[in-house]
Design an enzyme around this catalytic site. Structure first.
Site, PDB file in Angstrom:
ATOM      1  N   ASN A  98       0.639  -1.911   0.057  1.00  0.00           N
ATOM      2  CA  ASN A  98      -0.184   0.043  -0.029  1.00  0.00           C
ATOM      3  C   ASN A  98       0.534   1.490  -0.316  1.00  0.00           C
ATOM      4  OD1 ASN A  98      -3.006  -0.950  -0.344  1.00  0.00           O
ATOM      5  ND2 ASN A  98      -3.237  -1.356   1.614  1.00  0.00           N
ATOM      6  N   HIS A 336      -1.799  -8.158   5.351  1.00  0.00           N
ATOM      7  CA  HIS A 336      -0.362  -7.526   5.045  1.00  0.00           C
ATOM      8  C   HIS A 336       0.049  -6.368   4.376  1.00  0.00           C
ATOM      9  CE1 HIS A 336      -0.702 -12.138   4.882  1.00  0.00           C
ATOM     10  NE2 HIS A 336       0.961 -11.697   6.151  1.00  0.00           N
ATOM     11  N   CYS A 337      -1.249  -5.284   4.244  1.00  0.00           N
ATOM     12  CA  CYS A 337      -0.822  -4.040   3.605  1.00  0.00           C
ATOM     13  C   CYS A 337      -0.700  -4.660   1.887  1.00  0.00           C
ATOM     14  CB  CYS A 337      -0.109  -3.382   4.059  1.00  0.00           C
ATOM     15  SG  CYS A 337      -0.124  -2.475   6.014  1.00  0.00           S
ATOM     16  N   ALA A 338      -1.510  -5.538   2.113  1.00  0.00           N
ATOM     17  CA  ALA A 338      -0.971  -5.232   0.496  1.00  0.00           C
ATOM     18  C   ALA A 338      -2.241  -6.105  -0.467  1.00  0.00           C
ATOM     19  CB  ALA A 338       0.212  -6.207  -0.070  1.00  0.00           C
TER      20      ALA A 338
END
Ligand code: PLP
Length: 384
Positions: A98, A336-338
């Site tokens: 992100n 995982h911010c993804a």
């Protein structure tokens, strides 16, 4: 505790790092400002951090390496300061964090740029020709996550740069800096963004950016620099141009020590150790009934030491909680911010449980993790 969350932040830090941070905190520090002895000592700390990182990345000119609070900040300096204009075309990989996906998505939503994502091939890996095929006369920048913090797959960054020619390449090296040799990267990359607290073994609150000669960035913020103080115009020379405000001296003391430790050990050795444990882990878990590895399986060399899994009957968070309560194993669950990566890997919305190995992990650590996974695969979560 068995710590397998090094992709989030590395642990433990070498004793040299703790000592350097404590010593720097115990002294007054205003690097590049006052002229007294402690201030000069603080400047030497920053100089050492810059010198060590320039060596790690093979940077020909230390001054083109600037310090930031983290890789998110470094990536934003480039994305916001590169001078992208409405109508410009930006290409990125599909396994972006992100920290690049959100700025690019914001530009896209606000009509600032046309952002195109290159999907991975059927094997989950990115292909240089897929980047080349998307170039058009309006393409200004290519953004690439060097290694996915979910699948662990390593992008063929040099081949992608060869395929895109003169278009600048911004590399997010959050998961690779400090975990593999990168001392030729400044010969072909254009921007290398890194964070200090993961593979580089430094404290949180540290990071940086290397910028190729000839590429200019408009600073995100301006202010005191300790240089050209007579002028209301912020200096335009590096590193001062991109380092407004007092530096994080004790953090950079720790980062200098972390990178110094890695240079002494040797990045080949770090990489070999992490890959040996990763391959061992992958080979042991691949046949666990109901377990799916999200990303490259055993035998694939183009990866880093991060392995995400989904286990039938378990949510990623229940699995992480059971690993911690039953075995003392720390992993990260969720997205995982993804989110882009999880979309491509069909692991939305629950995400996966991620085991990420660091230089200080041992074979016993990954043996215990593999054994824990096979035991849990035979059980139902207690909440189910
Ligand atoms: C690939 C990648 N990019 C960017 C980041 C952001 O790192 P930081 O929070 O240190 O800015 C991370 C951290 O998880 C990452 O794995």
């Amino acid at each position: 505790m068995i710590y397998l969350d090094n992709a989030a932040t590395s642990f433990p830090k070498p004793p040299e790092v703790l000592k350097a941070v404590a010593e720097a905190l115990a002294a007054p520090a205003s690097p590049g400002r006052s002229g007294h002895a402690p201030a000069l000592a603080a400047s030497r700390i920053i100089h050492k951090a810059r010198k060590n990182l320039a060596r790690l990345l093979g940077a020909p000119d230390n001054s083109r390496l600037v310090f930031t609070p983290n890789v998110t900040w470094s990536l934003n300096i480039v994305l916001n300061g590169f001078g992208l204009k409405p109508g410009d075309h930006v290409i990125s990989g599909s396994l972006e964090h992100n920290s690049t996906a959100r700025p690019l998505s914001r530009f896209q939503r606000e009509g600032q740029v046309n952002w195109e994502v290159v999907p991975p091939g059927p094997d989950g890996l990115l292909k240089p020709e897929d980047f080349k095929a998307r170039l058009n006369p309006k393409t200004r920048l290519v953004v690439l996550n060097h290694a996915s913090n979910v699948t662990g797959s390593l992008a063929p960054a040099k081949a992608i740069k060869e395929a895109i020619g003169d278009i600048p390449l911004l590399l997010d090296a959050a998961q690779t800096a400090g975990s593999m040799p990168m001392d030729d990267y400044c010969q072909w990359a254009d921007f290398i963004a890194f964070t200090g607290h993961k593979g580089l073994l430094g404290p949180t609150g540290t990071g940086g950016l290397w910028i190729r000669e000839g590429l200019d960035l408009r600073p995100l913020s301006v202010g005191g620099s300790g240089s050209r103080s007579e002028s209301l115009v912020h200096p335009d020379f590096l590193p001062d141009a991109l380092e407004p405000g007092t530096a994080n001296t004790h953090g950079l003391a720790g980062l200098a020590a972390g990178v110094g430790f890695l240079l002494d050990v040797g990045l080949d050795k770090v990489r070999d150790h992490e890959m040996e444990l990763t391959q061992w882990f992958l080979e042991r878990i691949i046949d666990i009934p109901g377990l799916k590895i999200i990303g490259p399986g055993p035998g694939v060399k183009e990866r880093v030491a991060c392995v995400s899994v989904v286990l039938d009957g378990w949510s990623s968070s229940d699995l992480a909680a059971a690993l911690e309560s039953g075995y003392g194993i720390m992993v990260r669950s969720g997205l995982h911010c993804a989110p882009l990566t999880h979309q491509f890997m069909n692991t939305m919305p629950g995400g996966a449980s991620r085991f990420s190995i660091g230089y200080f992990n041992t074979l016993d650590d990954v043996k215990t993790a593999a054994w824990a996974l096979s035991e849990l695969a035979a059980k139902k979560p207690s909440r189910a």
